[in-house]
Write a protein that holds these residues in place. Sequence first.
Motif, PDB file in Angstrom:
ATOM      1  N   ASP A   7      24.658  45.688  10.743  1.00  0.00           N
ATOM      2  CA  ASP A   7      23.842  45.066   9.707  1.00  0.00           C
ATOM      3  C   ASP A   7      24.270  43.624   9.434  1.00  0.00           C
ATOM      4  N   SER A   8      25.554  43.361   9.579  1.00  0.00           N
ATOM      5  CA  SER A   8      26.087  42.041   9.248  1.00  0.00           C
ATOM      6  C   SER A   8      25.625  40.946  10.206  1.00  0.00           C
ATOM      7  N   VAL A   9      25.135  41.322  11.385  1.00  0.00           N
ATOM      8  CA  VAL A   9      24.721  40.316  12.370  1.00  0.00           C
ATOM      9  C   VAL A   9      23.244  40.410  12.710  1.00  0.00           C
ATOM     10  N   LYS A  10      22.574  41.412  12.194  1.00  0.00           N
ATOM     11  CA  LYS A  10      21.154  41.613  12.506  1.00  0.00           C
ATOM     12  C   LYS A  10      20.350  40.384  12.101  1.00  0.00           C
ATOM     13  N   GLY A  11      19.489  39.938  13.005  1.00  0.00           N
ATOM     14  CA  GLY A  11      18.687  38.761  12.747  1.00  0.00           C
ATOM     15  C   GLY A  11      19.352  37.455  13.121  1.00  0.00           C
ATOM     16  N   ARG A  12      20.650  37.491  13.385  1.00  0.00           N
ATOM     17  CA  ARG A  12      21.382  36.275  13.771  1.00  0.00           C
ATOM     18  C   ARG A  12      21.897  36.351  15.202  1.00  0.00           C
ATOM     19  N   PHE A  13      22.283  37.541  15.645  1.00  0.00           N
ATOM     20  CA  PHE A  13      22.832  37.735  16.989  1.00  0.00           C
ATOM     21  C   PHE A  13      21.805  38.441  17.867  1.00  0.00           C
ATOM     22  N   THR A  14      21.844  38.119  19.152  1.00  0.00           N
ATOM     23  CA  THR A  14      20.976  38.774  20.126  1.00  0.00           C
ATOM     24  C   THR A  14      21.808  39.159  21.337  1.00  0.00           C
TER      25      THR A  14
END
Length: 118
Positions: free
Chosen positions: A62-69
Amino acid sequence: QVQLVESGGGLVQAGGSLRLSCAASGRTFSSYAMGWFRQAPGKEREFVSAVSWSGGNTYYADSVKGRFTIYRDNAKNTAYLQMNSLKPEDTAVYYCTSGPTVEDWVVWGQGTQVTVSS
């Protein structure tokens, strides 16, 4: 036996981007799931992201969702983690891992340091 070598870590300002790479050797790469974990000083290693052997399924903390791929190129035996909008709390050693499923990690890389300055 798969061997993993990470690269792409470094120092970046908050809001910046980095792309980590994980080069794998061994014939089982394309049939194995790939993942990224991280460990900050004084903290336990935590899950960041994973991708299925085909690349069709991806998973994120959740902490990286939307920022990391996370993505992979099986022709190059390489997995990637594109990290955007980095925050100081993303500072950690990032480890690449591989296994037969996203719940069964059997091989680990040596880690690459990511430092995000505020």
